[in-house]
Design an enzyme around this catalytic site. Structure first.
Site, short mmCIF file in Angstrom:
data_model
loop_
_atom_site.label_atom_id
_atom_site.label_comp_id
_atom_site.label_asym_id
_atom_site.label_seq_id
_atom_site.Cartn_x
_atom_site.Cartn_y
_atom_site.Cartn_z
N GLU A 76 0.79 -1.23 0.00
CA GLU A 76 0.00 0.00 0.00
C GLU A 76 0.82 1.29 0.00
O GLU A 76 0.42 2.28 -0.57
CB GLU A 76 -0.96 0.02 1.21
CG GLU A 76 -2.04 -1.04 1.17
CD GLU A 76 -3.07 -0.79 0.09
OE1 GLU A 76 -3.10 0.32 -0.49
OE2 GLU A 76 -3.85 -1.72 -0.22
N SER A 115 -57.83 -9.11 -8.12
CA SER A 115 -58.86 -8.07 -8.23
C SER A 115 -58.52 -6.78 -7.51
O SER A 115 -59.28 -5.81 -7.61
CB SER A 115 -60.19 -8.61 -7.71
OG SER A 115 -60.68 -9.59 -8.60
#
Length: 766
Positions: free
Chosen positions: A107, A390
């Site tokens: 890193e 419905s």
């Protein structure tokens, strides 16, 4: 000879004469470039310090804490922490030197030499970007700058800019003044995200290997050191090939940095990437990762919304939601205990959405039963693969009929034999009966299928689709059968019904109220709402839907709550023809209840996850079809205990008239006479909307090529009846004028042979 002397003399004179000065263009270019460089440096320095002055504060607590997003309810109480609750913080003395060397090597190789900002690396990164290289594994940010980003800023794309970079650098310089390299490395190793909800390499050691860091090998430590760059893809359990490449890269960097020998590098690279992995460690930590199971489905949707808004759940955010945690707890108890509702078995499932009628705020949600040990499981409340039966009728048929055709509630509709236009597909109700002519109110309250489809046919699919999509249905096409069901979610239906509840304004449902980033930047969210129907339409639909619950002939009487003003609609889908003989005649794959008060809109779906598997009972029948209403009733009862109870006020645009002893409603300016109500033509509006004559049906089906192409879709979709769901009626009461119906009824179909066509389904929907 004399000529040569004269020429030489002339040359000599020219040399003695003054020469024009030389033009030093090169020097001027250099000086100009130098000046521009100095100006650029000064400007950059000024801009840097300008940004630095507005930098957020950074504390030791912020650097030591895990970068986890916290979710709060509507009362600002913590509901869930998206980071693991079992983070094992490791002190510097507990971190092996091998891991420290691995992290620094991959890193930030110059970590021990710079003061927080590595100007050499920044310049190298800039040149590397110009050349298209990646600087051989290293970018411009130091470990200290990365720690600052994890502690103060977010990974949101908008935070990747010059201002944030300048502030990162400034804060990194300050961090290095107050903390040692050893402390900074300790903070970083404990803070980075390691995938699967795990933060910190010490926690990751237990999660992946079920061991402390000190007991891990060089190969294992190198893997952990490399994971923060891409925790998902470097997960050795999910992506072993990617993980191995990254581990080997770390080992190479360690060798290049003289942290290990070539022999150690080679030996570690030859170790299997899966060596030492332990599922026990994953199970132990995974079971403790999240605090709340009660709000699991809601949190699932909040996580999705965070990402949609451009953030990450690892950004250390504070997310304030619209979740009513008390209501959520009651909903959870209704779904998972026998205190309120009796369920037939643990396979019986549900999906429930609760929406604030006036704001669109999602107040509560549950996506299933008996999944308390599952994190972020299937959320059936937002699934769109089951027909809403419905409950679609007010949205796609009767709502548009009132909105566009100004139909009164006493509009006469024919419940008579019917075939879908241009097909031989016959539509039936659950009872295979035809009740003759009835009013629109009766048709909706008793949930008869044929009148609903005839209504959609009269309105026209384009207008109906526009109306439904304004209510959030998202329908790409509309078939006539969609009047009695389409594949939408309980959340969509709840939000649509909320528009009826509030007088005609649709609010897109939303979960998040506010997001606060680590640097205290706050963004608020709301749903402004859009008027999608007239107040008259909303009121008249609501007035009719009250009868579904309160009328003796209504299909939703189980949902009735004494003294509460509410309206609602039931829905039960039916099995297609191919399942006949495999399931009982009363079997249904889905049962719905959607209802609302002026305060809340609640929609419930119930059913089984595998309705087509008949190795055991995976269907709803008469004994379980009312459970959706039970769930709704119990939830709405709780909500109304904590909310005002008031009836809807009739708008001035709605008039009343007595018809056959019933107080019916009409749109002011469109009062239909008895004959007009039967024919569908108002003398004030001249719009023909009759749906009881064969000539009109033919006109609808042949008026355009779209109609015929849509009809062919109807016939090809032998979903013949999953689409033609039908409503059960608690009364077989026939409307008046049966004989009139039989004379006019065969005719709503565009097919001349409608009587001869066999019924493809005995539909059943509520």
């Amino acid at each position: 000879m004399a000529g040569n002397n004269e020429q030489n003399s002339r040359v000599a004179r020219n040399k003695n004469q003054p020469q024009p000065p030389k033009k030093h263009w090169f020097r001027r270019i250099i000086l100009t470039l130098l000046a521009l460089f100095v100006i650029g440096v000064l400007a950059g320095t000024g801009l840097f310090f300008y940004y630095a002055q507005t930098s957020p504060k950074i504390s030791e607590a912020a650097m030591k804490s895990e970068a986890s997003t916290k979710i709060y309810d509507s009362n600002n109480k913590l509901v869930a922490d998206l980071g693991t609750n079992s983070r094992k913080y490791v002190k510097s003395s507990q971190i092996p030197d091998t891991l420290k060397n691995a992290v620094v090597s991959i890193e930030d190789r110059r970590f021990y030499k710079h003061k927080g900002v590595d100007y050499t690396r920044i310049l190298g990164a800039a040149l590397g970007n110009l050349k298209g290289s990646s600087l051989g594994m290293q970018g411009g940010s130091t470990l200290t700058m990365q720690l600052v980003k994890l502690s103060v800023f977010s990974t949101k794309t908008s935070d990747r800019n010059l201002k944030v970079k300048a502030q990162e650098a400034w804060l990194a310089l300050n961090v290095e003044k107050h903390f040692s390299k050893s402390q900074i490395l300790e903070f970083y190793i404990n803070k980075v995200y390691m995938g699967n909800g795990v933060y910190g390499m010490g926690t990751a050691a237990w999660y992946y290997y079920n061991k402390p860091l000190k007991d891990l090998s060089l190969s294992q430590l190198a893997l952990l050191a490399g994971m923060p760059q891409s925790p998902t893809y470097y997960d050795p359990t999910s992506y072993p090939a990617y993980a191995k490449n990254r581990r080997d890269l770390v080992l190479q960097a360690m060798y290049d940095n003289k942290a290990i020998t070539k022999q150690q590098e080679t030996a570690a690279q030859n170790v299997s990437i899966k060596s030492g992995l332990s599922s026990a460690g994953q199970k132990n930590l995974a079971s403790q990762q999240y605090k709340s199971k009660v709000a699991d489905s809601y949190i699932t949707e909040v996580r999705k919304e965070i990402v949609k808004k451009g953030y990450s759940t690892t950004d250390n955010l504070k997310v304030y939601t619209n979740l009513n945690m008390n209501a959520q707890q009651r909903l959870y108890d209704i779904a998972n205990t026998s205190t309120y509702v009796n369920y037939p078995n643990n396979r019986f499932q549900l999906g429930v959405s609760v929406v604030d009628s006036y704001t669109g705020k999602v107040s509560a949600m549950i996506g299933g039963r008996k999944h308390t040990n599952v994190t972020y499981g299937l959320n059936r409340a937002v699934q769109t693969d089951r027909s809403n039966a419905s409950t679609m009728k007010p949205i796609l048929a009767y709502g548009p009929a009132i909105e566009y055709n100004s139909w009164p509630t006493y509009k006469s509709l024919a419940d008579t034999k019917y075939k879908y236009p241009g097909t031989d597909i016959t539509l039936n109700d659950f009872d295979n009966k035809h009740l003759g002519n009835m009013t629109m109110r009766q048709a909706l309250v008793q949930s008869r299928n044929i009148p609903a489809v005839r209504t959609l046919e009269a309105v026209g699919r384009d207008k109906a689709k526009t109306f439904a999509n304004n209510l959030g249905m998202g329908l790409k096409t509309v078939n006539y059968s969609n009047a009695i069901g389409a594949e939408v979610s309980s959340l969509q239906v709840a939000a649509a019904y909320a528009a009826f509840a509030n007088g005609g304004t649709y609010h897109k449902p939303y979960y998040i109220n506010k997001i606060v980033t680590p640097d205290n930047q706050s963004t608020s969210y709301s749903s402004s709402g859009k008027r999608v129907m007239k107040a008259s339409t909303a009121y008249m639909i609501t007035d009719m839907l009250k009868g579904v619950i309160n009328s003796a002939t209504g299909t939703g009487t189980t949902a009735k709550i004494s003294g509460v003003y509410q309206a609602g609609k039931t829905g039960t889908d039916n099995y297609a023809d191919k399942y006949k003989g495999k399931v009982p005649s009363d079997a249904e794959p889905d049962s719905w209840m959607a209802g609302y008060t002026k305060n809340y809109s609640v929609t419930v779906w119930t059913g089984y996850d595998k309705p087509g598997d008949f190795s055991q009972v995976n269907y709803i029948d008469n004994s379980t079809s009312k459970i959706s209403q039970d769930i709704y009733r119990e939830m709405m009862t709780y909500l109304q205990e904590h909310s005002p109870n008031s009836d809807w006020t009739k708008p001035s645009s709605v008039g009343t008239v007595k018809k056959n002893g019933v107080e019916e409603l009409y749109v002011v300016g469109h009062l239909f006479s008895n004959s007009e109500a039967a024919s569908g033509t108002s003398s004030k509006d001249n719009t023909s909307s009759s749906i009881t004559s064969s000539t009109e049906s033919k006109a609808e089906s042949s008026s355009s090529s779209e109609s015929s192409s849509e009809s062919s879709k109807e016939s090809s979709s032998s979903e013949s009846s999953k689409e033609s769901s039908s409503e059960e009626s608690s009364s077989s009461e026939a409307s008046s004028s049966s004989s009139e119906a039989s004379s006019s009824s065969e005719a709503s179909s565009s097919s001349a042979s409608s009587e001869a066509a066999p019924a493809t389904d005995t539909n059943k929907a509520e």
